[in-house]
Design an enzyme around this catalytic site. Structure first.
Site, PDB file in Angstrom:
ATOM      1  NE  ARG A 122      -4.015  -1.094   0.383  1.00  0.00           N
ATOM      2  CZ  ARG A 122      -5.120  -1.302   1.072  1.00  0.00           C
ATOM      3  NH1 ARG A 122      -5.117  -2.053   2.133  1.00  0.00           N
ATOM      4  NH2 ARG A 122      -6.257  -0.757   0.719  1.00  0.00           N
TER       5      ARG A 122
ATOM      6  CD  GLN B 268      -2.049   6.169  -4.128  1.00  0.00           C
ATOM      7  OE1 GLN B 268      -2.048   6.945  -5.086  1.00  0.00           O
ATOM      8  NE2 GLN B 268      -2.127   6.574  -2.887  1.00  0.00           N
TER       9      GLN B 268
ATOM     10  CG  ASP C 285      -4.339  -0.600  -3.182  1.00  0.00           C
ATOM     11  OD1 ASP C 285      -4.822  -1.722  -2.925  1.00  0.00           O
ATOM     12  OD2 ASP C 285      -4.251   0.309  -2.354  1.00  0.00           O
TER      13      ASP C 285
ATOM     14  CB  SER D  91      -7.559   0.769  -2.715  1.00  0.00           C
ATOM     15  OG  SER D  91      -6.754   0.902  -1.581  1.00  0.00           O
TER      16      SER D  91
ATOM     17  CE1 TYR E 144      -4.403  -1.832   5.666  1.00  0.00           C
ATOM     18  CE2 TYR E 144      -2.014  -1.893   5.573  1.00  0.00           C
ATOM     19  CZ  TYR E 144      -3.235  -2.003   4.950  1.00  0.00           C
ATOM     20  OH  TYR E 144      -3.292  -2.283   3.620  1.00  0.00           O
TER      21      TYR E 144
END
Ligand SMILES: NC(=O)c1ccc[n+]([C@@H]2O[C@H](COP(=O)([O-])OP(=O)(O)OC[C@H]3O[C@@H](n4cnc5c(N)ncnc54)[C@H](O)[C@@H]3O)[C@@H](O)[C@H]2O)c1
Length: 374
Positions: free
Chosen positions: A119, A124, A127, A130, A224
């Protein structure tokens, strides 16, 4: 180099790993793309559309395939049909897929897991977690709005004013923020809570109210959450009780990487909700935030509807395939140089999401698990 796109075989899976619109980039990079017949059937994409975009469509896609793309992990029989050094890219939750991981290792197949893409800002565009969380969050709000026997927005009519629904979202990560945004767009009053302090600002920026309770934040590694102690879980549930009781809709999305989802809502809390209220437990299929939620089922408990999520992104297969396909194509192009497979394991993205390569298990946690169970 040949890329094979498989038709998904697991029950309930409606996504496809690549859409025709993603083909031009791959063809331009010197790749041949083969697609199994009917691969796009569930998203309304006929074989002809893949052919028109430049793909070969046939039952023999695995023959000579260098890279195999799917959404769900391939099955054990398919793994047996692959040649040595073939690459597979799919979601691959290794904890649940140990027999497959062993087969990949033993057959010297290189497996990349979309669950393990780091992450980081650089990764991105790859990902998929997500992408899928965003879709699940949207769907959670829509499911709730459709089942709630009242409006989301405030209505002022000649006959009188109808109050808006109150939506409470627990867990304001990618899915939770999208649930908040969607419920807000539908006009609901939205409140949200998360153990990460940084989420308060994001919640507020969407026009929702962050629920402040008297507990320290639980910020973990990499942005997280950390797992709660039992003592904190009990206290958090007590402090959230009045907010749950006041909500018309409760949407839960809380997760902690590598652990089952935490229990945030007890039967007692559900018992305090008004009849007709709706609870959407998006993480029902990974342990569940709500006591009594069942993945893939809607249950009524004392007049409160509890909807348990099961492969929620697959319930919106068109955008899910579009975004997943983009994520996969971006990762795939990291592995290709001059039309040839070039696996650079100094690249932190490729190293991070590689599960098996050349007869070894590369992923640390999976290695440990294999030590335990294998
Ligand atoms: N490329 C990137 O840099 C990138 C990509 C995605 C996400 N992120 C970040 O990662 C974080 C979370 O991502 P996610 O949505 O995948 O998380 P996730 O799916 O693991 O968890 C969902 C949410 O549940 C929350 N949660 C966990 N335990 C809880 C509890 N007991 N009570 C209430 N809430 C609880 C978490 O804090 C998280 O916000 C965010 O900070 C996000 O911005 C970064």
């Amino acid at each position: 180099m040949r890329i094979a796109v498989l038709r998904e075989r697991r029950p309930g899976e409606r996504r496809v790993a690549l859409l025709p619109e993603q083909l031009p980039r791959l063809l331009q990079a010197g790749l041949d793309v083969s697609v199994e017949p009917e691969a796009g059937a569930e998203v309304g994409v006929p074989d002809e559309a893949y052919r028109a975009a430049g793909a070969y469509v046939g039952d023999d896609v695995l023959e000579g395939a260098d890279i195999v793309l799917s959404v769900q992990p391939i099955n054990l029989a398919t793994a047996r049909a692959l040649g040595e050094d073939t690459v597979t890219i799919s979601f691959l939750p290794t904890v649940q897929e140990m027999p497959l991981v062993r087969r990949f290792r033993d057959r010297r197949i290189t497996a990349f897991s979309m669950d393990l893409v780091p992450r980081t800002s650089r990764a991105q565009t790859m990902d998929a977690l997500s992408s899928m969380a965003m879709i699940s969050g949207y769907r959670a709000a829509i499911v709730a709005a459709e089942r709630l026997p009242r409006f989301f927005p405030l209505f002022m009519t000649a006959a009188g004013t109808v109050r808006p629904a109150t939506v409470l979202v627990l867990g304001a990560g990618v899915a939770g923020l999208q649930a908040i945004a969607t419920a807000r767009r539908l006009g609901a009053v939205v409140e949200a809570y998360d153990v990460r302090k940084s989420s308060a600002e994001e919640v507020a920026s969407l026009g929702a109210k962050f629920v402040e309770i008297d507990l320290p934040p639980l910020e973990g590694e990499g942005g997280y959450a950390r797992e709660m102690t039992e003592e904190r879980s009990v206290r958090q549930r007590e402090l959230l009780m009045p907010y749950v009781a006041n909500a018309d809709v409760l949407i839960t999305t809380a997760a902690v990487p590598g652990r089952p989802a935490p229990l945030l809502v007890t039967p007692e809390m559900i018992g305090r909700m008004r009849p007709g209220s709706v609870v959407v437990d998006l993480v029902a299929d990974v342990g569940g935030n709500v006591a009594g939620s069942v993945p893939g089922q809607e249950l009524s408990v004392n007049g409160v509807l509890i909807w348990g999520g099961l492969n929620v992104p697959s319930q919106m297969p068109v955008p899910a395939s579009q975004l997943y396909g983009q994520n996969v194509a971006n990762l795939l192009l990291l592995m290709v140089r001059n039309g040839q497979l070039h696996l650079d394991f100094d690249d932190e993205v490729l190293a991070g999401c590689c599960v098996t390569h050349a007869g070894d298990v590369k992923h640390r946690l999976t290695q440990d698990l294999l030590g335990e169970v294998g």
